[in-house]
Design a protein around this motif. Sequence first.
Motif, PDB file in Angstrom:
ATOM      1  N   ILE A  61       0.862  -1.172   0.000  1.00 28.16           N
ATOM      2  CA  ILE A  61       0.000   0.000   0.000  1.00 28.16           C
ATOM      3  C   ILE A  61       0.903   1.227   0.000  1.00 28.16           C
ATOM      4  CG2 ILE A  61      -0.223   0.037   2.525  1.00 28.16           C
ATOM      5  CD1 ILE A  61      -3.067   1.105   2.130  1.00 28.16           C
ATOM      6  N   GLY A  62       0.579   2.189  -0.828  1.00 28.08           N
ATOM      7  CA  GLY A  62       1.452   3.349  -0.936  1.00 28.08           C
ATOM      8  C   GLY A  62       0.813   4.451  -1.736  1.00 28.08           C
ATOM      9  N   ALA A  63       1.657   5.359  -2.222  1.00 25.19           N
ATOM     10  CA  ALA A  63       1.170   6.516  -2.978  1.00 25.19           C
ATOM     11  C   ALA A  63       2.293   7.059  -3.827  1.00 25.19           C
ATOM     12  CB  ALA A  63       0.651   7.593  -2.028  1.00 25.19           C
ATOM     13  N   VAL A  64       1.945   7.893  -4.781  1.00 25.63           N
ATOM     14  CA  VAL A  64       2.913   8.621  -5.599  1.00 25.63           C
ATOM     15  C   VAL A  64       2.620  10.102  -5.481  1.00 25.63           C
ATOM     16  CG1 VAL A  64       3.262   6.749  -7.249  1.00 25.63           C
ATOM     17  CG2 VAL A  64       1.458   8.416  -7.653  1.00 25.63           C
ATOM     18  N   LYS A  65       3.679  10.899  -5.564  1.00 25.07           N
ATOM     19  CA  LYS A  65       3.498  12.346  -5.536  1.00 25.07           C
ATOM     20  C   LYS A  65       4.757  13.005  -6.069  1.00 25.07           C
ATOM     21  CE  LYS A  65       5.171  13.312  -0.841  1.00 25.07           C
ATOM     22  NZ  LYS A  65       4.819  13.942   0.469  1.00 25.07           N
ATOM     23  N   ALA A  66       4.679  14.284  -6.324  1.00 24.88           N
ATOM     24  CA  ALA A  66       5.829  15.043  -6.818  1.00 24.88           C
ATOM     25  C   ALA A  66       6.831  15.241  -5.692  1.00 24.88           C
ATOM     26  CB  ALA A  66       5.375  16.389  -7.365  1.00 24.88           C
ATOM     27  N   VAL A  67       8.107  14.939  -5.986  1.00 22.58           N
ATOM     28  CA  VAL A  67       9.187  15.128  -5.025  1.00 22.58           C
ATOM     29  C   VAL A  67      10.363  15.787  -5.730  1.00 22.58           C
ATOM     30  CG1 VAL A  67       8.505  13.157  -3.608  1.00 22.58           C
ATOM     31  CG2 VAL A  67      10.112  12.832  -5.490  1.00 22.58           C
ATOM     32  N   THR A  68      11.346  16.212  -4.974  1.00 22.94           N
ATOM     33  CA  THR A  68      12.535  16.858  -5.528  1.00 22.94           C
ATOM     34  C   THR A  68      13.706  15.901  -5.461  1.00 22.94           C
ATOM     35  OG1 THR A  68      11.739  19.029  -4.790  1.00 22.94           O
ATOM     36  CG2 THR A  68      14.076  18.836  -5.361  1.00 22.94           C
ATOM     37  N   ASP A  69      14.384  15.670  -6.606  1.00 26.04           N
ATOM     38  CA  ASP A  69      15.520  14.747  -6.610  1.00 26.04           C
ATOM     39  C   ASP A  69      16.793  15.456  -6.173  1.00 26.04           C
ATOM     40  OD1 ASP A  69      16.387  16.262  -8.752  1.00 26.04           O
ATOM     41  OD2 ASP A  69      15.989  14.721 -10.269  1.00 26.04           O
ATOM     42  N   GLU A  70      17.932  14.740  -6.229  1.00 29.06           N
ATOM     43  CA  GLU A  70      19.196  15.285  -5.748  1.00 29.06           C
ATOM     44  C   GLU A  70      19.654  16.489  -6.549  1.00 29.06           C
ATOM     45  OE1 GLU A  70      21.926  12.077  -5.833  1.00 29.06           O
ATOM     46  OE2 GLU A  70      21.004  10.991  -4.156  1.00 29.06           O
ATOM     47  N   ALA A  71      19.211  16.560  -7.816  1.00 22.93           N
ATOM     48  CA  ALA A  71      19.603  17.694  -8.663  1.00 22.93           C
ATOM     49  C   ALA A  71      18.649  18.871  -8.543  1.00 22.93           C
ATOM     50  CB  ALA A  71      19.679  17.241 -10.121  1.00 22.93           C
ATOM     51  N   GLY A  72      17.657  18.752  -7.684  1.00 23.79           N
ATOM     52  CA  GLY A  72      16.702  19.838  -7.517  1.00 23.79           C
ATOM     53  C   GLY A  72      15.559  19.830  -8.496  1.00 23.79           C
TER      54      GLY A  72
END
Length: 322
Positions: free
Chosen positions: A224-235
Amino acid sequence: MSTTVRPAAGAKEVPFAPALPDDMSVEMGSGFLTPGGLVVHTGWSRPLDEPAHVRRQHRAFEGSGSQQWTISTPDGHRAARFPYLYRPDAERAAARIVGALPGGRWPADADTAALLPLALEASEGPALLPLTHKGKPSWGSGYGGDSARFWMPDKRADYERMIAAHGRIPTSCQACARTVREQKRLGWGPRTSHWPKWEVTGHRGAYVQAHCYCGICMGIYLKIGAVKAVTDEAGNTVVGSAAVYPWSESPEITRGVERGDRPFAWFAHFLADAGCVIVDERTGTSLWPENVRHDDALFCETGETGTWDASGVDTSLEEPTP
């Protein structure tokens, strides 16, 4: 192949090797050419003392228990959905398969691309199961060696035709029948319609167990989980995913929650955190599944799409259209 196995009446031993990708070094072995034109043979695998790309045939033995026997075309393409535990069973199945082909046999000059789909469709019915129980075809007990294995169709259209012809739920699995009775008494709702199932890991050119006694039936592999917008290591802003086993314990999320209620706690958490909740049972990293074709997956770990030849090998990878 070991000479301890004697050809059955009408079958003759011939040189044979499976059609594997070009980067594999496949040692020539042998199989038994049946009167109908198909070949039954043992499998090929990597020897322990050889490089990763080398494949060598398993020795065949007579009267020493079961081993996997596969039905293939003379040019090396797998021609049956089920592997069989004994050579006579494989030869009988090969005869039934070619009986459904035009002319009732596999011609020596056969057009493999045209005839192979017909052979596979003829081999996938419950009547071709490699196991029996009380004289009838059976999926087996599900406890291990007597569980049927099945080669999943390589293309969605083939899968849909199979479902239309044979249905979604096997009716002769002894383990599933027992599981259903017991779990219903306990108040659970076991899910036993997992064969045939397109999303099963390894469906491209690999066989899977059609049943497991507890894993898929009882939802052990659920996430069970979700997806969403996140910021990677490069910004950069990218799509990220997070998932857990529904009954997982967390000091922050499930503190003071009974084990049976933990899925509801996780549901509320992901809904509040990402605005959506996804429940998945496929093998993968977080919610990114493995071994799933791009056009059939909710999410894909590669982002690639391609076409597949008769052996299930991807022949033309291309970037997906934005």
